[in-house]
Design a protein around this motif. Structure first.
Motif, PDB file in Angstrom:
ATOM      1  N   MET A  14       0.827  -1.197   0.000  1.00  0.00           N
ATOM      2  CA  MET A  14       0.000   0.000   0.000  1.00  0.00           C
ATOM      3  C   MET A  14       0.866   1.254   0.000  1.00  0.00           C
ATOM      4  SD  MET A  14      -2.975  -1.311  -0.069  1.00  0.00           S
ATOM      5  CE  MET A  14      -4.261  -0.263   0.531  1.00  0.00           C
ATOM      6  N   GLY A  15       2.052   1.175   0.573  1.00  0.00           N
ATOM      7  CA  GLY A  15       2.925   2.332   0.625  1.00  0.00           C
ATOM      8  C   GLY A  15       3.791   2.499  -0.601  1.00  0.00           C
ATOM      9  N   ALA A  16       3.619   1.645  -1.588  1.00  0.00           N
ATOM     10  CA  ALA A  16       4.475   1.705  -2.764  1.00  0.00           C
ATOM     11  C   ALA A  16       4.278   2.982  -3.566  1.00  0.00           C
ATOM     12  CB  ALA A  16       4.227   0.489  -3.657  1.00  0.00           C
ATOM     13  N   CYS A  17       3.074   3.535  -3.569  1.00  0.00           N
ATOM     14  CA  CYS A  17       2.797   4.745  -4.348  1.00  0.00           C
ATOM     15  C   CYS A  17       3.309   5.997  -3.649  1.00  0.00           C
ATOM     16  CB  CYS A  17       1.301   4.886  -4.615  1.00  0.00           C
ATOM     17  SG  CYS A  17       0.688   3.662  -5.780  1.00  0.00           S
ATOM     18  N   ALA A  18       3.152   6.064  -2.368  1.00  0.00           N
ATOM     19  CA  ALA A  18       3.579   7.252  -1.636  1.00  0.00           C
ATOM     20  C   ALA A  18       3.844   6.859  -0.194  1.00  0.00           C
ATOM     21  CB  ALA A  18       2.505   8.327  -1.696  1.00  0.00           C
ATOM     22  N   ALA A  19       4.957   7.311   0.338  1.00  0.00           N
ATOM     23  CA  ALA A  19       5.284   6.983   1.714  1.00  0.00           C
ATOM     24  C   ALA A  19       4.395   7.755   2.672  1.00  0.00           C
ATOM     25  CB  ALA A  19       6.755   7.299   1.974  1.00  0.00           C
ATOM     26  N   TRP A  20       3.799   7.043   3.597  1.00  0.00           N
ATOM     27  CA  TRP A  20       2.980   7.631   4.645  1.00  0.00           C
ATOM     28  C   TRP A  20       1.858   8.501   4.089  1.00  0.00           C
ATOM     29  CZ3 TRP A  20       4.078   4.850   8.635  1.00  0.00           C
ATOM     30  CH2 TRP A  20       5.367   4.385   8.817  1.00  0.00           C
ATOM     31  N   ALA A  21       1.214   8.042   3.055  1.00  0.00           N
ATOM     32  CA  ALA A  21       0.110   8.785   2.455  1.00  0.00           C
ATOM     33  C   ALA A  21      -1.131   8.673   3.337  1.00  0.00           C
ATOM     34  CB  ALA A  21      -0.179   8.261   1.054  1.00  0.00           C
ATOM     35  N   ASP A  22      -1.948   9.714   3.297  1.00  0.00           N
ATOM     36  CA  ASP A  22      -3.188   9.709   4.065  1.00  0.00           C
ATOM     37  C   ASP A  22      -4.371   9.861   3.115  1.00  0.00           C
ATOM     38  OD1 ASP A  22      -3.267  12.409   3.354  1.00  0.00           O
ATOM     39  OD2 ASP A  22      -2.941  13.149   5.371  1.00  0.00           O
ATOM     40  N   GLY A  23      -5.551  10.043   3.694  1.00  0.00           N
ATOM     41  CA  GLY A  23      -6.754  10.170   2.888  1.00  0.00           C
ATOM     42  C   GLY A  23      -6.725  11.354   1.943  1.00  0.00           C
ATOM     43  N   ASN A  24      -6.091  12.433   2.341  1.00  0.00           N
ATOM     44  CA  ASN A  24      -6.002  13.602   1.464  1.00  0.00           C
ATOM     45  C   ASN A  24      -5.221  13.277   0.195  1.00  0.00           C
ATOM     46  OD1 ASN A  24      -7.359  15.614   3.203  1.00  0.00           O
ATOM     47  ND2 ASN A  24      -5.656  15.169   4.573  1.00  0.00           N
ATOM     48  N   ASP A  25      -4.123  12.553   0.364  1.00  0.00           N
ATOM     49  CA  ASP A  25      -3.322  12.131  -0.791  1.00  0.00           C
ATOM     50  C   ASP A  25      -4.114  11.168  -1.672  1.00  0.00           C
ATOM     51  OD1 ASP A  25      -0.964  13.511   0.127  1.00  0.00           O
ATOM     52  OD2 ASP A  25      -0.653  11.868   1.546  1.00  0.00           O
ATOM     53  N   LEU A  26      -4.783  10.232  -1.033  1.00  0.00           N
ATOM     54  CA  LEU A  26      -5.567   9.242  -1.768  1.00  0.00           C
ATOM     55  C   LEU A  26      -6.717   9.904  -2.526  1.00  0.00           C
ATOM     56  CD1 LEU A  26      -6.047   6.231  -2.376  1.00  0.00           C
ATOM     57  CD2 LEU A  26      -7.377   6.126  -0.264  1.00  0.00           C
ATOM     58  N   MET A  27      -7.376  10.850  -1.898  1.00  0.00           N
ATOM     59  CA  MET A  27      -8.485  11.556  -2.545  1.00  0.00           C
ATOM     60  C   MET A  27      -7.991  12.288  -3.788  1.00  0.00           C
ATOM     61  SD  MET A  27     -11.761  12.491  -2.464  1.00  0.00           S
ATOM     62  CE  MET A  27     -12.504  12.580  -0.853  1.00  0.00           C
ATOM     63  N   GLN A  28      -6.905  13.013  -3.656  1.00  0.00           N
ATOM     64  CA  GLN A  28      -6.362  13.764  -4.789  1.00  0.00           C
ATOM     65  C   GLN A  28      -5.953  12.829  -5.919  1.00  0.00           C
ATOM     66  OE1 GLN A  28      -2.554  15.743  -4.176  1.00  0.00           O
ATOM     67  NE2 GLN A  28      -3.308  17.518  -5.308  1.00  0.00           N
ATOM     68  N   THR A  29      -5.296  11.738  -5.565  1.00  0.00           N
ATOM     69  CA  THR A  29      -4.826  10.785  -6.563  1.00  0.00           C
ATOM     70  C   THR A  29      -5.995  10.140  -7.305  1.00  0.00           C
ATOM     71  OG1 THR A  29      -2.801  10.353  -5.335  1.00  0.00           O
ATOM     72  CG2 THR A  29      -3.497   8.651  -6.867  1.00  0.00           C
TER      73      THR A  29
END
Length: 121
Positions: A14-29
């Motif tokens: 799950m961390g392969a796309c972005a280290a320590w990503a949260d919901g804000n990062d996931l929403m934008q992506t």
């Protein structure tokens, strides 16, 4: 031990796309992917690819984790609902309904969204 190995695999995948990503990062992506699906505009092709890869990886890991979880915690996708776009819509809608979770880990949010949308019966 197998549960620990599965949890570690989930965290690393799950961390392969972005280290320590949260919901804000996931929403934008994933909103990039949904905007592309809705209107054909690819404003950020990299984010589109990240979301597709993330959804594929998340459902693969969730399927593997099902082997170790009690039935009430498993994720059971109905036939024909496993495209990355459909899964991204589930996750984005879950986040929109639950803005208080946006600071949580993106993997935890994704699995919670899948569990809410696709519980095993």
């Amino acid at each position: 031990m197998k549960v620990l190995m599965a949890a570690l695999a989930l965290t690393s995948m799950m961390g392969a796309c972005a280290a320590w990503a949260d919901g804000n990062d996931l929403m934008q992506t994933c909103q990039s992917l949904l905007q592309f699906d809705d209107n054909g505009k690819a404003n950020n092709p990299m984010k589109i690819g990240q979301c597709v890869g993330y959804m594929n990886g998340a459902i693969g890991i969730a399927s593997e984790l099902n082997k170790y979880l009690p039935k009430e915690d498993q994720i059971c996708l109905p036939n024909g609902t496993s495209t990355p776009i459909q899964l991204a819509r589930v996750v984005v809608n879950f986040m929109k309904r639950s803005p208080q979770i946006m600071s949580y880990d993106d993997g935890a949010i994704t699995l919670a969204a899948f569990q809410a949308a696709y519980p095993c019966k």
